[in-house]
Enzyme design. Structure first.
Site, short mmCIF file in Angstrom:
data_model
loop_
_atom_site.label_atom_id
_atom_site.label_comp_id
_atom_site.label_asym_id
_atom_site.label_seq_id
_atom_site.Cartn_x
_atom_site.Cartn_y
_atom_site.Cartn_z
N HIS A 54 10.01 14.28 -1.60
CA HIS A 54 8.59 13.80 -1.98
C HIS A 54 8.06 12.70 -1.18
O HIS A 54 6.76 12.72 -0.74
CB HIS A 54 8.35 13.17 -3.51
CG HIS A 54 9.09 11.97 -3.58
ND1 HIS A 54 10.53 11.93 -4.29
CD2 HIS A 54 8.70 10.74 -3.73
CE1 HIS A 54 10.70 10.63 -4.34
NE2 HIS A 54 9.69 9.93 -4.03
N ASP A 55 8.92 11.95 -0.63
CA ASP A 55 8.48 10.84 0.36
C ASP A 55 9.02 11.09 1.87
O ASP A 55 9.00 10.09 2.48
CB ASP A 55 9.07 9.47 -0.14
CG ASP A 55 8.55 8.78 -1.21
OD1 ASP A 55 7.21 8.82 -1.06
OD2 ASP A 55 8.98 7.92 -2.00
N LYS A 85 7.34 9.32 4.81
CA LYS A 85 7.50 7.73 5.20
C LYS A 85 8.30 7.72 6.35
O LYS A 85 8.30 6.61 6.99
CB LYS A 85 8.54 7.28 4.12
CG LYS A 85 7.64 6.80 2.73
CD LYS A 85 8.44 6.17 1.69
CE LYS A 85 7.65 5.90 0.46
NZ LYS A 85 8.40 5.13 -0.55
N HIS A 140 1.65 8.97 3.95
CA HIS A 140 2.91 9.39 3.96
C HIS A 140 2.76 10.78 2.99
O HIS A 140 3.65 11.70 3.09
CB HIS A 140 3.84 8.56 3.34
CG HIS A 140 3.74 8.32 1.88
ND1 HIS A 140 3.24 7.34 1.25
CD2 HIS A 140 4.99 8.99 0.63
CE1 HIS A 140 3.45 7.43 -0.06
NE2 HIS A 140 4.25 8.35 -0.41
N HIS A 169 1.99 13.62 -5.32
CA HIS A 169 2.89 12.79 -6.19
C HIS A 169 2.30 11.46 -6.40
O HIS A 169 2.69 10.65 -7.27
CB HIS A 169 4.46 12.39 -5.92
CG HIS A 169 4.54 11.79 -4.55
ND1 HIS A 169 4.48 12.34 -3.35
CD2 HIS A 169 4.96 10.44 -4.40
CE1 HIS A 169 4.92 11.16 -2.44
NE2 HIS A 169 5.21 9.99 -3.03
N HIS A 170 1.20 11.33 -5.56
CA HIS A 170 0.44 9.96 -5.80
C HIS A 170 -0.85 10.14 -6.46
O HIS A 170 -1.55 9.25 -6.40
CB HIS A 170 0.59 8.92 -4.66
CG HIS A 170 1.72 8.53 -4.26
ND1 HIS A 170 2.28 7.37 -5.00
CD2 HIS A 170 2.59 8.43 -3.23
CE1 HIS A 170 3.45 7.11 -4.70
NE2 HIS A 170 3.80 7.79 -3.50
N ASP A 178 8.93 9.41 -10.01
CA ASP A 178 8.98 8.67 -8.98
C ASP A 178 8.66 7.10 -9.57
O ASP A 178 9.42 6.22 -9.12
CB ASP A 178 8.01 8.92 -7.94
CG ASP A 178 8.00 8.09 -6.72
OD1 ASP A 178 8.98 7.55 -6.47
OD2 ASP A 178 6.94 7.77 -6.30
P1 C2E Z 1 7.80 3.27 -3.98
O1 C2E Z 1 8.40 2.05 -3.67
O2 C2E Z 1 8.73 4.57 -4.00
O3 C2E Z 1 6.70 3.32 -5.07
C1 C2E Z 1 6.30 4.36 -5.75
C2 C2E Z 1 5.51 4.12 -6.80
O4 C2E Z 1 5.85 3.30 -7.93
C3 C2E Z 1 4.14 3.36 -6.22
O5 C2E Z 1 3.31 3.95 -5.64
C4 C2E Z 1 3.68 2.66 -7.68
O6 C2E Z 1 2.97 3.57 -8.25
C5 C2E Z 1 5.00 2.63 -8.33
N1 C2E Z 1 5.38 1.00 -8.30
C6 C2E Z 1 6.40 0.76 -7.58
N2 C2E Z 1 6.44 -0.68 -7.53
C7 C2E Z 1 5.48 -1.22 -8.32
C8 C2E Z 1 5.11 -2.57 -8.91
O7 C2E Z 1 5.53 -3.40 -8.78
N3 C2E Z 1 4.10 -2.67 -9.87
C9 C2E Z 1 3.32 -1.37 -10.10
N4 C2E Z 1 2.38 -1.38 -10.98
N5 C2E Z 1 3.70 -0.03 -9.65
C10 C2E Z 1 4.81 0.08 -8.89
P2 C2E Z 1 2.16 3.37 -4.60
O8 C2E Z 1 1.64 1.93 -5.32
O9 C2E Z 1 1.17 4.43 -4.12
O10 C2E Z 1 3.15 3.01 -3.31
C11 C2E Z 1 3.50 4.06 -2.54
C12 C2E Z 1 4.82 3.53 -1.48
O11 C2E Z 1 4.17 2.28 -0.80
C13 C2E Z 1 5.79 2.69 -2.34
O12 C2E Z 1 6.67 3.57 -2.78
C14 C2E Z 1 6.29 1.83 -1.28
O13 C2E Z 1 7.00 2.43 -0.31
C15 C2E Z 1 5.08 1.47 -0.70
N6 C2E Z 1 4.34 -0.02 -1.08
C16 C2E Z 1 3.76 -0.16 -2.23
N7 C2E Z 1 3.46 -1.35 -2.43
C17 C2E Z 1 4.16 -2.37 -1.73
C18 C2E Z 1 4.36 -3.62 -1.19
O14 C2E Z 1 3.75 -4.35 -1.99
N8 C2E Z 1 4.98 -3.80 -0.18
C19 C2E Z 1 5.80 -2.87 0.47
N9 C2E Z 1 6.59 -3.39 1.56
N10 C2E Z 1 5.56 -1.82 0.19
C20 C2E Z 1 4.90 -1.22 -0.84
C1 SIN Z 2 13.40 8.68 -0.46
O1 SIN Z 2 13.08 9.77 -1.08
O2 SIN Z 2 14.27 8.74 0.23
C2 SIN Z 2 12.24 7.59 -0.25
C3 SIN Z 2 12.43 6.57 -1.25
C4 SIN Z 2 11.29 6.55 -2.28
O3 SIN Z 2 11.00 7.28 -3.11
O4 SIN Z 2 10.56 5.52 -1.97
FE FE Z 3 5.38 8.31 -2.34
FE FE Z 4 8.98 7.52 -3.98
#
Ligand code: C2E
Ligand code: SIN
Ligand code: FE
Ligand code: FE
Ligand code: SIN
Ligand code: SIN
Length: 381
Positions: free
Chosen positions: A239-240, A243, A268, A294-295, A323
């Site tokens: 799914h990712d 990235k 992504h 997925h988003h 996810d």
């Molecule tokens: P991910 O880390 O795999 O997170 C996937 C989804 O989990 C996020 O999609 C969000 O819906 C939820 N999620 C993860 N952490 C949190 C959190 O602390 N609070 C809340 N309320 N939800 C959370 P989203 O937001 O569309 O982000 C997609 C991707 O963007 C993330 O995948 C991550 O790789 C990146 N990302 C998002 N926010 C940040 C950030 O503040 N800093 C960094 N470095 N990357 C971020």
């Molecule tokens: C992955 O699928 O390896 C990327 C990690 C994630 O879901 O944020």
């Molecule tokens: Fe994603």
């Molecule tokens: Fe993910």
């Protein structure tokens, strides 16, 4: 020396009559067509050969052109035995494409005693029949060992009967081998891709496994068929994959993203979709859908297309929950893992906003299943 050991005492049998042969063939035909697992098919064919020519043992050997070996499954168990493809009677039969009948293996220079030495079994008479795929290429061979009639030797008639079985087997094996290779290729490809995604975002292999398992369970609970649930399970690690195109400065940024950075991060989804969109293979079509959707969010506030409710494919709605549940359960470069209570409050609060309400209900009705997966595939950092 083995040569001087007594050969095993067999329960001697009488040659099968024609109608008995037919009965055996009909009995096995059903089993053979129904079997899609290659290892099991090899055993069924070996049993067929054994029954047809009254051998004490029979093995079906297949060629591996990469390693130049012939391999088979040993009688009891799933262990594979391999020999060089020029070795012994079976290697001879394979490389020349000729059938051979041997009365006493130890009197024959082609015999490879190594297997007898390792198994303690005494080979005497041998019958080897090569079999071919539909292009006429030899792909393996039948090997029957130790005839169990008074004469103790295989006959011309045995050779004819086993040749018939081999010509039928070649075709069933060919389709099974192709299927097997396809599955292996797909699995390798998915693992490689999952690993690329992981190493870029510094997450562990268990993340991918958990998301796959959560998705599978949710799919089953939502009433999808076994084959759809399995497709989703296989494809969800990708799914990712988009990235891989996101720069490290953003992907690995320890703190929150700026608005522009997050806009780039959102791509992504479309990048992943573009990787898979041109494929017609069900697995890659599933990966395309999941990468793309997925988003998306149930209330229409997600990205990239702001789809809402059932406009979002069920695969996308399922992966969204899997996810986020996993992302919140795990440390990320930008945040610490949440407690299970905090996660449950958040998921409930997002019921009908981010997430499909009926899927959230199924998730909570079966929360133990998901918590067990989380423990079983937990992080060891
Ligand atoms: P991910 O880390 O795999 O997170 C996937 C989804 O989990 C996020 O999609 C969000 O819906 C939820 N999620 C993860 N952490 C949190 C959190 O602390 N609070 C809340 N309320 N939800 C959370 P989203 O937001 O569309 O982000 C997609 C991707 O963007 C993330 O995948 C991550 O790789 C990146 N990302 C998002 N926010 C940040 C950030 O503040 N800093 C960094 N470095 N990357 C971020
Ligand atoms: C992955 O699928 O390896 C990327 C990690 C994630 O879901 O944020
Ligand atoms: Fe994603
Ligand atoms: Fe993910
Ligand atoms: C086999 O490889 O099929 C058995 C050979 C043997 O035990 O002699
Ligand atoms: C062969 O030589 O035919 C292979 C295994 C065996 O020694 O029976």
């Amino acid at each position: 020396m083995f040569k001087n050991e007594p050969i095993p005492t067999f329960h001697l049998q009488n040659e099968l009559q024609s109608e008995e042969l037919l009965a055996v063939i009909f009995e096995y035909m059903g089993k053979i067509t129904a079997e899609t697992d290659l290892d099991k098919l090899l055993k069924i064919l070996a049993d067929l050969g054994k029954s047809l020519v009254l051998a004490d043992r029979c093995a079906v050997w297949l060629h591996n052109s990469e390693t130049h070996q012939l391999w088979t499954i040993v009688a009891h168990g799933i262990e594979r035995v391999m020999i060089p493809d020029k070795s012994g009677f079976i290697g001879h039969s394979f490389s020349t494409g000729e059938s051979i009948i041997v009365e006493d293996a130890y009197e024959d220079a082609r015999f490879n005693e190594a297997i007898d030495r390792s198994t303690g079994y005494r080979t005497k008479s041998v019958l080897c029949i090569p079999f071919r795929n539909s292009d006429g290429v030899v792909i393996g061979a039948f090997q029957a060992i130790n005839k169990m009639t008074v004469s103790e030797i295989f006959t011309q008639r045995d050779m004819e009967i086993l040749t018939l079985a081999a010509s039928y087997s070649g075709k069933s094996l060919e389709s099974s081998i192709l299927r097997n290779e396809l599955i292996e290729t797909q699995r390798e490809m998915i693992e490689t891709m999952g690993e690329i995604g992981e190493s870029r975002s510094q997450e562990t292999g268990n993340h991918v496994k958990r998301v796959a398992r959560y998705s599978f369970e949710l799919a089953k609970l939502a009433g999808l068929s076994d084959s759809e649930a399995s497709l989703l399970k296989l494809a969800s690690p990708m799914h990712d994959i988009g990235k891989v195109a996101i720069p490290d400065t953003i992907l690995l940024k320890p703190g929150p993203l700026t608005k522009d950075e997050f806009e780039l991060m959102k791509t992504h989804t479309t990048i992943g979709f573009n990787v898979f969109r041109h494929s017609n293979r069900p697995l890659l079509r599933t990966a395309a859908i999941i990468s793309h959707e997925h988003h998306e969010k149930w209330d229409g506030t997600g990205y990239p297309n702001g789809l809402k409710e059932n406009e979002i494919h069920i695969f996308g709605r399922i992966t969204a929950i899997a996810d986020v549940f996993d992302a919140l359960s795990s440390d990320r470069v930008y945040k610490k893992a949440w407690s299970i209570e905090a996660i449950m409050i958040y998921l409930l609060e997002q019921r009908g906003k981010h997430f499909d309400p009926s899927l959230i209900d199924l998730f909570f009705e079966n929360i133990d299943t998901f918590i067990n997966i989380r423990h079983k595939y937990g992080e060891r950092r």
